[in-house]
Design an enzyme around this catalytic site. Structure first.
Site, PDB file in Angstrom:
ATOM      1  N   THR A  35       2.858  -3.211  16.065  1.00  0.00           N
ATOM      2  CA  THR A  35       3.730  -2.020  16.089  1.00  0.00           C
ATOM      3  C   THR A  35       2.933  -0.853  15.506  1.00  0.00           C
ATOM      4  OG1 THR A  35       4.554  -2.217  13.821  1.00  0.00           O
ATOM      5  CG2 THR A  35       5.685  -3.546  15.523  1.00  0.00           C
ATOM      6  N   SER A  72       0.815  -1.219   0.000  1.00  0.00           N
ATOM      7  CA  SER A  72       0.000   0.000   0.000  1.00  0.00           C
ATOM      8  C   SER A  72       0.845   1.265   0.000  1.00  0.00           C
ATOM      9  CB  SER A  72      -0.923  -0.018   1.225  1.00  0.00           C
ATOM     10  OG  SER A  72      -1.828  -1.107   1.126  1.00  0.00           O
ATOM     11  N   ILE A 120      -3.337  -4.459   7.552  1.00  0.00           N
ATOM     12  CA  ILE A 120      -3.823  -5.171   8.736  1.00  0.00           C
ATOM     13  C   ILE A 120      -2.936  -4.794   9.913  1.00  0.00           C
ATOM     14  CG2 ILE A 120      -4.300  -7.426   9.775  1.00  0.00           C
ATOM     15  CD1 ILE A 120      -4.712  -8.539   6.951  1.00  0.00           C
ATOM     16  N   VAL A 156      -4.783  -3.406   1.385  1.00  0.00           N
ATOM     17  CA  VAL A 156      -5.307  -3.923   2.650  1.00  0.00           C
ATOM     18  C   VAL A 156      -4.206  -3.821   3.693  1.00  0.00           C
ATOM     19  CG1 VAL A 156      -6.194  -5.949   3.887  1.00  0.00           C
ATOM     20  CG2 VAL A 156      -6.917  -5.513   1.524  1.00  0.00           C
ATOM     21  N   HIS A 163       3.693   0.569  12.767  1.00  0.00           N
ATOM     22  CA  HIS A 163       3.949   0.581  11.310  1.00  0.00           C
ATOM     23  C   HIS A 163       2.644   0.864  10.550  1.00  0.00           C
ATOM     24  CE1 HIS A 163       5.219  -1.751   7.525  1.00  0.00           C
ATOM     25  NE2 HIS A 163       5.972  -0.697   7.591  1.00  0.00           N
TER      26      HIS A 163
HETATM   27  O1  LIG Z   1      -0.252  -3.254   1.748  1.00  0.00           O
HETATM   28  C1  LIG Z   1       0.308  -3.539   2.802  1.00  0.00           C
HETATM   29  N1  LIG Z   1       1.645  -3.290   2.956  1.00  0.00           N
HETATM   30  C2  LIG Z   1       2.282  -3.591   4.114  1.00  0.00           C
HETATM   31  N2  LIG Z   1       3.596  -3.329   4.206  1.00  0.00           N
HETATM   32  C3  LIG Z   1       4.432  -3.076   3.036  1.00  0.00           C
HETATM   33  C4  LIG Z   1       4.456  -1.605   2.655  1.00  0.00           C
HETATM   34  O2  LIG Z   1       3.213  -1.201   2.120  1.00  0.00           O
HETATM   35  C5  LIG Z   1       5.536  -1.372   1.597  1.00  0.00           C
HETATM   36  O3  LIG Z   1       5.242  -2.130   0.442  1.00  0.00           O
HETATM   37  C6  LIG Z   1       6.924  -1.731   2.105  1.00  0.00           C
HETATM   38  O4  LIG Z   1       7.150  -1.064   3.342  1.00  0.00           O
HETATM   39  C7  LIG Z   1       8.016  -1.352   1.117  1.00  0.00           C
HETATM   40  O5  LIG Z   1       7.952   0.017   0.832  1.00  0.00           O
HETATM   41  C8  LIG Z   1       1.567  -4.153   5.192  1.00  0.00           C
HETATM   42  N3  LIG Z   1       2.181  -4.441   6.435  1.00  0.00           N
HETATM   43  O6  LIG Z   1       3.396  -4.188   6.661  1.00  0.00           O
HETATM   44  O7  LIG Z   1       1.503  -4.999   7.348  1.00  0.00           O
HETATM   45  C9  LIG Z   1       0.165  -4.413   5.007  1.00  0.00           C
HETATM   46  O8  LIG Z   1      -0.560  -4.910   5.917  1.00  0.00           O
HETATM   47  N4  LIG Z   1      -0.403  -4.095   3.820  1.00  0.00           N
END
Ligand SMILES: O=c1[nH]c(NC[C@H](O)[C@H](O)[C@H](O)CO)c([N+](=O)[O-])c(=O)[nH]1
Length: 194
Positions: free
Chosen positions: A126, A62, A122, A120, A128
């Site tokens: 943390t 995302s 979730i 999505v 994050h």
């Molecule tokens: O789309 C998502 N990206 C997630 N992480 C990846 C992030 O969007 C980036 O693609 C990544 O940090 C690289 O830039 C998620 N989590 O970490 O949980 C998640 O739940 N959904």
């Protein structure tokens, strides 16, 4: 007829036959993303949007949605102004999605009339989740206002997988929010052309 507190309620039926729509989706949580994208495409086509005018692009997660939406729209504007022939946007305009079937399609020339961003998120244990949710929301809103193009907010920010399954229409009492996003993209894209 009272349609309940939630949901946008009925809008005037808009004609999507002349619209070009981009669907940009994350690949994280693919089992949830796939029905959401399919629901959005279903409503786009029910609204009259030709499948050849729907470009589906995937990104890792995302966090990458805003830059992909911005780049895709900007490229479609450039392509439209440079008398394009053949496929729009070249590789950028080819659908590269996890959705089975659907040959690589390229939209006809012209800037996109609306964009649907689907992801999505979730919640983990943390912060994050909060950082991504806040930044992606602001980024997608900025694209709308900077470019004047409707960016339909298809980012599910849920506390657990069950909440996501319900909103992807994967439970008996669920509803596929992707369908709402497809309908919104038709309405907002058509209104943009008025
Ligand atoms: O789309 C998502 N990206 C997630 N992480 C990846 C992030 O969007 C980036 O693609 C990544 O940090 C690289 O830039 C998620 N989590 O970490 O949980 C998640 O739940 N959904």
């Amino acid at each position: 007829m009272f349609e309940g507190a939630k949901g946008p309620g009925a809008a005037a039926i808009m004609d999507g036959s002349g619209l070009r729509v981009a669907v940009v989706h994350a690949r994280w949580n693919t089992s949830l993303i796939t029905p959401l994208v399919e629901g959005a495409k279903k409503k786009l086509m029910e609204g009259g949007v030709k499948e050849s005018n729907i470009v589906v692009q995937s990104v890792p997660g995302s966090w990458e949605l805003p830059v992909a939406c911005q780049r895709l729209f900007a490229a479609s504007q450039v392509q439209a102004s440079s008398a394009p022939s053949g496929d729009l946007l070249g590789e950028l305009g080819r659908s590269t999605t996890l959705i089975p079937g659907g040959p690589p399609s390229t939209a006809s020339a012209g800037p996109f009339d609306s964009i649907i961003a689907i992801g999505v998120l979730i919640k983990g244990d943390t912060v994050h989740f909060e950082h991504i949710a806040e930044s992606v929301s602001r980024g997608l809103m900025r694209i709308q206002l900077d470019f004047g193009v409707p960016v339909i907010f298809g980012l599910l920010t849920v506390l657990n997988e069950d909440q996501a399954k319900k909103r992807a229409g994967l439970t008996p009492d669920g509803h596929n929010h992707g369908e709402d996003w497809g309908s919104a993209a038709v309405e907002m894209g058509a209104k943009r052309k008025l």
